[in-house]
Design a protein around this motif. Structure first.
Motif, PDB file in Angstrom:
ATOM      1  N   LYS A  41       0.828  -1.198   0.000  1.00  0.00           N
ATOM      2  CA  LYS A  41       0.000   0.000   0.000  1.00  0.00           C
ATOM      3  C   LYS A  41       0.868   1.255   0.000  1.00  0.00           C
ATOM      4  N   ARG A  43       3.984   1.509  -1.126  1.00  0.00           N
ATOM      5  CA  ARG A  43       4.646   1.611  -2.429  1.00  0.00           C
ATOM      6  C   ARG A  43       3.689   2.109  -3.493  1.00  0.00           C
ATOM      7  N   MET A  44       2.456   1.651  -3.447  1.00  0.00           N
ATOM      8  CA  MET A  44       1.470   2.123  -4.419  1.00  0.00           C
ATOM      9  C   MET A  44       1.174   3.603  -4.217  1.00  0.00           C
ATOM     10  N   GLU A  46       3.275   5.814  -3.117  1.00  0.00           N
ATOM     11  CA  GLU A  46       4.440   6.508  -3.671  1.00  0.00           C
ATOM     12  C   GLU A  46       4.361   6.561  -5.197  1.00  0.00           C
ATOM     13  N   ALA A  47       3.970   5.461  -5.815  1.00  0.00           N
ATOM     14  CA  ALA A  47       3.865   5.414  -7.278  1.00  0.00           C
ATOM     15  C   ALA A  47       2.795   6.374  -7.776  1.00  0.00           C
ATOM     16  N   VAL A  48       1.657   6.416  -7.117  1.00  0.00           N
ATOM     17  CA  VAL A  48       0.582   7.326  -7.518  1.00  0.00           C
ATOM     18  C   VAL A  48       1.026   8.778  -7.337  1.00  0.00           C
ATOM     19  N   ALA A  50       4.075   9.895  -7.512  1.00  0.00           N
ATOM     20  CA  ALA A  50       5.035  10.179  -8.572  1.00  0.00           C
ATOM     21  C   ALA A  50       4.305  10.428  -9.893  1.00  0.00           C
ATOM     22  N   LEU A  51       3.294   9.642 -10.189  1.00  0.00           N
ATOM     23  CA  LEU A  51       2.502   9.869 -11.400  1.00  0.00           C
ATOM     24  C   LEU A  51       1.781  11.213 -11.345  1.00  0.00           C
ATOM     25  N   ASP A  52       1.265  11.562 -10.195  1.00  0.00           N
ATOM     26  CA  ASP A  52       0.616  12.872 -10.037  1.00  0.00           C
ATOM     27  C   ASP A  52       1.607  13.996 -10.335  1.00  0.00           C
ATOM     28  N   ASP A  53       2.845  13.846  -9.866  1.00  0.00           N
ATOM     29  CA  ASP A  53       3.873  14.856 -10.126  1.00  0.00           C
ATOM     30  C   ASP A  53       4.146  14.975 -11.619  1.00  0.00           C
TER      31      ASP A  53
END
Length: 61
Positions: A41, A43-44, A46-48, A50-53
């Motif tokens: 959860k 890590r996900m 963090e990934a979201v 990063a995608l938002d950025d």
């Protein structure tokens, strides 16, 4: 009656010990699953983020 065979009480005690061991093993497995879920959860998230950025930079530029 065979004096070498376990008594009913001994068999019941052994069965209880096996049940308790299984309960403990399942609890440990459940705890491990909860830790893995929390890590996934995080890590996900963090990934979201990063995608938002990336999306925000594309929209701004």
């Amino acid at each position: 009656m065979d004096t070498n065979s376990p008594s009913a009480v001994d068999r019941i005690d052994a069965a209880i010990a096996r049940i308790e061991a299984q309960i403990s093993a399942r609890a440990e497995a459940g705890d491990a699953l909860a830790r893995r879920h929390a890590a996934l959860k995080a890590r996900m998230a963090e990934a979201v983020a990063a995608l938002d950025d990336v999306i925000a930079r594309e929209s701004a530029g």
